[in-house]
Scaffold this motif. Structure first.
Motif, short mmCIF file in Angstrom:
data_model
loop_
_atom_site.label_atom_id
_atom_site.label_comp_id
_atom_site.label_asym_id
_atom_site.label_seq_id
_atom_site.Cartn_x
_atom_site.Cartn_y
_atom_site.Cartn_z
N GLU A 81 20.22 33.32 -13.09
CA GLU A 81 20.81 31.84 -11.98
C GLU A 81 19.63 31.25 -12.69
O GLU A 81 18.07 30.66 -11.99
N LEU A 82 19.16 31.12 -13.84
CA LEU A 82 18.77 30.16 -14.34
C LEU A 82 17.77 28.85 -13.86
O LEU A 82 17.16 28.34 -14.03
N ALA A 83 18.60 28.18 -13.76
CA ALA A 83 18.28 26.72 -13.46
C ALA A 83 17.29 27.34 -12.37
O ALA A 83 16.33 26.35 -12.16
N ALA A 84 17.47 27.64 -10.51
CA ALA A 84 16.69 27.89 -9.93
C ALA A 84 15.39 28.68 -10.23
O ALA A 84 14.40 28.14 -9.74
N LYS A 85 15.53 29.69 -11.12
CA LYS A 85 14.58 30.10 -11.57
C LYS A 85 12.86 28.84 -12.68
O LYS A 85 12.37 29.11 -12.89
N GLU A 86 14.17 28.22 -13.26
CA GLU A 86 12.99 27.07 -14.12
C GLU A 86 12.60 25.81 -13.16
O GLU A 86 11.13 26.32 -13.54
N ALA A 87 13.00 25.74 -12.67
CA ALA A 87 12.65 24.99 -11.08
C ALA A 87 11.82 25.50 -10.63
O ALA A 87 10.77 24.95 -10.49
N ARG A 88 12.00 26.30 -10.04
CA ARG A 88 10.54 27.65 -9.91
C ARG A 88 9.09 27.73 -10.85
O ARG A 88 8.38 27.47 -10.06
N LEU A 89 9.43 27.90 -11.46
CA LEU A 89 8.41 27.78 -12.80
C LEU A 89 7.52 26.74 -13.07
O LEU A 89 7.01 27.05 -12.93
N LYS A 90 8.90 25.54 -13.41
CA LYS A 90 7.98 24.25 -13.15
C LYS A 90 7.22 24.13 -11.97
O LYS A 90 6.38 22.97 -12.14
N GLU A 91 7.61 24.17 -10.64
CA GLU A 91 7.27 23.93 -9.76
C GLU A 91 5.45 24.94 -9.40
O GLU A 91 4.99 24.66 -9.50
N LEU A 92 5.66 26.20 -9.84
CA LEU A 92 4.53 26.96 -9.59
C LEU A 92 3.54 26.58 -10.89
O LEU A 92 2.26 26.77 -11.11
N GLU A 93 4.08 25.86 -12.33
CA GLU A 93 2.93 25.16 -13.36
C GLU A 93 2.33 24.49 -12.66
O GLU A 93 1.24 24.02 -12.52
N ARG A 94 2.87 23.18 -11.92
CA ARG A 94 2.54 22.83 -12.05
C ARG A 94 1.39 22.47 -10.61
O ARG A 94 0.02 22.34 -10.61
N ARG A 95 1.73 23.17 -9.74
CA ARG A 95 0.53 24.33 -8.08
C ARG A 95 -1.04 25.30 -9.19
O ARG A 95 -2.09 24.29 -8.61
N LYS A 96 -0.60 25.03 -10.11
CA LYS A 96 -1.34 25.95 -11.11
C LYS A 96 -2.25 24.86 -11.73
O LYS A 96 -3.49 24.72 -11.29
#
Length: 160
Positions: free
Chosen positions: A132-147
């Motif tokens: 489910e690449l789209a969901a994981k891409e969005a989650r990864l962007k969110e984690l990178e933003r939080r970092k």
């Protein structure tokens, strides 16, 4: 004689049926039936080859996306490890209070846990082939933003 009469009646019927089959086959041949069937089979084959190629292209794209996500996650985890080392160093040099350290360390640990979870999910996608690449891409962007926000908070706490 009665036996021969039924045979005499049956023979012309069989001959007509056989002749009818022959005539149907001959008409089919004259109308191009075998060529049409071969052309249809070739068309079906070509469509299957094209579909197979499209699916293979999609699979390769998904594998590239998964590899890219794995690299991004690894980079984020390495950055977070470096951030934790800086935070520990700042604590040792008394540049941050114990309360600030505890809060920032807690955020860092949660972020690291989320990255690890996402990494496992991406690895499972690779194994199962149903990402489910789209969901994981969005989650990864969110984690990178939080970092990035955590890095800013640590820099502010360090007075930089």
């Amino acid at each position: 004689m009665a036996k021969y009469r039924s045979l005499i009646v049956l023979l012309p019927a069989l001959a007509v049926a056989g002749c009818s089959t022959y005539m149907n086959q001959r008409a089919d041949l004259a109308a191009g039936g075998p060529q049409q069937r071969v052309a249809q089979a070739q068309s079906n084959y070509n469509a299957a080859v094209a579909t197979n190629q499209n699916l293979e292209d999609q699979r390769l794209q998904i594998e590239r996306d998964i590899e890219r996500n794995e690299k991004r996650i690894s980079a984020a985890q390495a950055d977070l490890k470096q951030t934790n080392a800086q935070l520990a160093d700042a604590r040792a040099k008394k540049k941050v209070s114990e309360q600030q350290y505890a809060r920032l360390k807690s955020e860092s640990d949660k972020l690291n846990g989320d990255l690890a979870t996402l990494d496992l999910q991406v690895q499972n996608d690779r194994a199962s082939g149903s990402p489910e690449l789209a969901a994981k891409e969005a989650r990864l962007k969110e984690l990178e933003r939080r970092k990035a926000e955590l890095d800013k908070a640590i820099k502010l706490a360090l007075g930089g």
